[in-house]
Design an enzyme around this catalytic site. Structure first.
Site, PDB file in Angstrom:
ATOM      1  CD  GLU A  21      -3.215   0.409   0.261  1.00  0.00           C
ATOM      2  OE1 GLU A  21      -2.741   1.462  -0.210  1.00  0.00           O
ATOM      3  OE2 GLU A  21      -4.410   0.094   0.121  1.00  0.00           O
ATOM      4  CD  GLU A 122     -12.860  -4.954   4.910  1.00  0.00           C
ATOM      5  OE1 GLU A 122     -13.829  -4.854   4.129  1.00  0.00           O
ATOM      6  OE2 GLU A 122     -11.754  -5.408   4.558  1.00  0.00           O
ATOM      7  CG  ASP A 197      -7.267   0.294  -2.131  1.00  0.00           C
ATOM      8  OD1 ASP A 197      -6.894   1.128  -1.282  1.00  0.00           O
ATOM      9  OD2 ASP A 197      -7.123  -0.926  -1.971  1.00  0.00           O
TER      10      ASP A 197
END
Length: 286
Positions: A21, A122, A197
């Site tokens: 990421e 989540e 994302d």
């Protein structure tokens, strides 16, 4: 507008990050910084020499950005910390919330850190987006988000783009007095194309967004028109950023978490040379 689709890419760093990421170009060092969230690792890559470094964090890390005076600011599971140039670590803001972790972050034009969080499970509304000032003062900008993700500003600093991944949208706000106002959708990603994302904004004001589960990075104009798609073999494309001395190479992070048969490039750092022209990002002023 005609949409251009390309598949040209190179493997900049071949590795198997669980959840790669947050690519970020650091012009002061000429290196790309990126992370493995669940591997608790901070990577750097120097494209001029090929030199790489890997540092292990003490806990899951959601984002790492350069600081104006050297060192790094870290969005960590339990808050935001500072790593000094001599590798001394200290907390700037510590807030332990059971079941919650850090996610994507970005440095605003005023030198503050906009830091996102999410729950490990989540759960809907379990995350936040907060502004962390250089002195550690925290202001909650968006409560009740689910998976706080990509953040980026237009070149003129008048707009800010934001992704809460399960909404399937890239949203846009006006950026006024250091705050986001007037939220509205820029684009909604269709169901068979993956989830939005991480993102970056180029010198033309266009938004590049990585599609989790979509194996692609898309470029949208400031009016929300799709004008370019870069297809990639790693289906879990997570984030993108321009780097290199002239900010023309697009770096893309990928993941392999949860995949039974990941592509060989899954978890690697990819690059699309000459993809466009990026904008130099501010460093955290703390």
């Amino acid at each position: 507008m005609t949409t251009v689709t390309t598949t040209a890419y190179e493997v900049a760093v071949a590795t198997e990050a669980t959840l790669g990421e947050g690519p970020t170009w650091d012009p002061a060092t000429g290196r790309l910084i990126w992370i493995d969230v669940l591997g608790s690792r901070i990577h750097t890559y120097d494209p001029a020499t090929g030199r790489r470094t890997v540092r292990t964090a003490e806990q899951h890390v959601g984002a790492v950005k350069p600081r104006a005076g050297g060192g790094l600011v870290l969005n960590l599971r339990d808050g935001v910390g500072l790593l000094d140039p001599d590798d001394t670590f200290r907390w700037l803001h510590r807030e332990q919330v059971p079941g919650r972790r850090a996610n994507d972050a970005a440095v605003a034009p005023d030198g503050s850190l906009w830091a996102g969080t999410m729950r490990y499970d989540e759960a809907t509304g379990g995350g936040t987006l907060s502004r962390v000032a250089p002195d550690g003062t925290v202001t909650t900008l968006l409560p009740d988000v689910t998976v706080s993700n990509g953040i980026g500003w237009s070149p003129d600093g008048r707009r800010v783009y934001y992704v809460d991944t399960p909404t399937r949208r890239v949203d846009v706000f006006d950026y006024a007095d250091g705050l986001p106002v007037g939220r509205r959708p820029l684009v909604t990603i269709e169901e068979d194309a993956g989830f939005p994302d991480g993102l970056t904004v180029d010198a033309d004001g266009c938004v590049w967004v990585a599609l989790w589960g979509g194996g692609a990075v898309r470029r949208y104009t400031p009016t929300g028109e799709l004008d370019r798609v870069i297809a990639l073999p790693a289906t879990l494309t997570t984030a993108c950023a321009f780097g290199g001395a002239d900010l023309t190479d697009l770096y893309v992070t990928t993941a392999r978490v949860g995949l039974e048969r990941p592509h060989p490039t899954a978890g690697s750092l990819l690059v699309i040379p000459g993809a466009g022209r990026g904008v130099a990002q501010p460093a955290f002023e703390g």
